[in-house]
Motif scaffolding. Sequence first.
Motif, PDB file in Angstrom:
ATOM      1  N   ASP A  25       6.063  34.280  39.335  1.00  8.60           N
ATOM      2  CA  ASP A  25       6.508  33.288  40.020  1.00  8.60           C
ATOM      3  C   ASP A  25       5.535  32.157  39.547  1.00  8.60           C
ATOM      4  N   GLY A  26       5.415  32.018  38.283  1.00  8.79           N
ATOM      5  CA  GLY A  26       4.718  30.720  37.580  1.00  8.79           C
ATOM      6  C   GLY A  26       3.159  30.802  37.563  1.00  8.79           C
ATOM      7  N   ASP A  27       2.672  31.975  37.986  1.00  5.41           N
ATOM      8  CA  ASP A  27       1.408  32.252  37.961  1.00  5.41           C
ATOM      9  C   ASP A  27       0.935  33.281  36.943  1.00  5.41           C
ATOM     10  N   LEU A  28      -0.306  33.312  36.392  1.00  7.89           N
ATOM     11  CA  LEU A  28      -0.633  34.199  35.330  1.00  7.89           C
ATOM     12  C   LEU A  28      -1.921  35.014  35.831  1.00  7.89           C
ATOM     13  N   ARG A  29      -1.941  36.247  35.777  1.00  7.14           N
ATOM     14  CA  ARG A  29      -3.223  37.217  35.849  1.00  7.14           C
ATOM     15  C   ARG A  29      -3.494  37.835  34.556  1.00  7.14           C
ATOM     16  N   ALA A  30      -4.809  37.864  34.217  1.00  4.98           N
ATOM     17  CA  ALA A  30      -5.278  38.523  33.061  1.00  4.98           C
ATOM     18  C   ALA A  30      -6.343  39.103  33.300  1.00  4.98           C
ATOM     19  N   GLU A  31      -6.796  40.400  32.790  1.00  4.42           N
ATOM     20  CA  GLU A  31      -7.695  41.357  33.043  1.00  4.42           C
ATOM     21  C   GLU A  31      -8.145  42.157  31.960  1.00  4.42           C
ATOM     22  N   PHE A  32      -9.343  42.134  31.484  1.00  2.09           N
ATOM     23  CA  PHE A  32     -10.138  42.757  30.458  1.00  2.09           C
ATOM     24  C   PHE A  32     -11.258  43.239  30.758  1.00  2.09           C
ATOM     25  N   LYS A  33     -11.955  43.886  29.655  1.00  2.00           N
ATOM     26  CA  LYS A  33     -13.398  44.428  29.682  1.00  2.00           C
ATOM     27  C   LYS A  33     -13.786  43.360  28.641  1.00  2.00           C
ATOM     28  N   ASP A  34     -14.923  42.772  28.914  1.00  2.00           N
ATOM     29  CA  ASP A  34     -15.723  41.965  27.673  1.00  2.00           C
ATOM     30  C   ASP A  34     -16.624  42.728  26.981  1.00  2.00           C
ATOM     31  N   TRP A  35     -17.225  42.193  25.878  1.00  2.96           N
ATOM     32  CA  TRP A  35     -17.986  43.015  24.953  1.00  2.96           C
ATOM     33  C   TRP A  35     -19.162  44.021  25.842  1.00  2.96           C
ATOM     34  N   GLN A  36     -19.636  43.610  26.970  1.00  5.65           N
ATOM     35  CA  GLN A  36     -20.594  44.173  27.780  1.00  5.65           C
ATOM     36  C   GLN A  36     -19.845  45.187  28.754  1.00  5.65           C
ATOM     37  N   LYS A  38     -17.957  44.796  31.000  1.00  2.00           N
ATOM     38  CA  LYS A  38     -17.669  44.166  32.349  1.00  2.00           C
ATOM     39  C   LYS A  38     -16.322  43.812  32.521  1.00  2.00           C
ATOM     40  N   THR A  39     -15.894  44.015  33.465  1.00  2.00           N
ATOM     41  CA  THR A  39     -14.389  43.544  33.931  1.00  2.00           C
ATOM     42  C   THR A  39     -14.265  42.250  34.268  1.00  2.00           C
ATOM     43  N   VAL A  40     -13.380  41.486  33.703  1.00  2.00           N
ATOM     44  CA  VAL A  40     -13.336  40.069  33.840  1.00  2.00           C
ATOM     45  C   VAL A  40     -11.890  39.974  34.396  1.00  2.00           C
ATOM     46  N   LYS A  41     -11.605  39.161  35.491  1.00  2.00           N
ATOM     47  CA  LYS A  41     -10.245  38.833  35.959  1.00  2.00           C
ATOM     48  C   LYS A  41     -10.059  37.175  36.052  1.00  2.00           C
ATOM     49  N   LEU A  42      -8.873  36.985  35.600  1.00  2.00           N
ATOM     50  CA  LEU A  42      -8.607  35.637  35.557  1.00  2.00           C
ATOM     51  C   LEU A  42      -7.313  35.098  36.283  1.00  2.00           C
ATOM     52  N   TYR A  43      -7.246  34.159  37.089  1.00  2.00           N
ATOM     53  CA  TYR A  43      -5.905  33.796  37.528  1.00  2.00           C
ATOM     54  C   TYR A  43      -5.588  32.464  37.547  1.00  2.00           C
ATOM     55  N   PHE A  44      -4.535  32.141  36.820  1.00  7.83           N
ATOM     56  CA  PHE A  44      -4.081  30.680  36.558  1.00  7.83           C
ATOM     57  C   PHE A  44      -2.823  30.437  37.354  1.00  7.83           C
ATOM     58  N   VAL A  45      -2.759  29.229  38.284  1.00  7.08           N
ATOM     59  CA  VAL A  45      -1.751  28.823  38.975  1.00  7.08           C
ATOM     60  C   VAL A  45      -0.937  27.710  38.129  1.00  7.08           C
TER      61      VAL A  45
END
Length: 52
Positions: A25-36, A38-45
């Motif tokens: 619906d026009g939004d973007l979610r991204a999830e990944f583990k960084d170099w340490q 650690k889980t990183v979750k991003l949400y773009f509207v």
Amino acid sequence: METVKMLDLGFSTADTEYPEIHQEDGDLRAEFKDWQEKTVKLYFVDHVACKW
């Protein structure tokens, strides 16, 4: 006139493998583990474009 501002969000995408990227619906979610690992979750509207 467009303005670009660089942000320091406190994480790096270096060494990231297999990110999960979902668009809905026009939004973007991204999830990944960084170099340490650690889980990183991003949400773009209402994002305009996405390139990994």
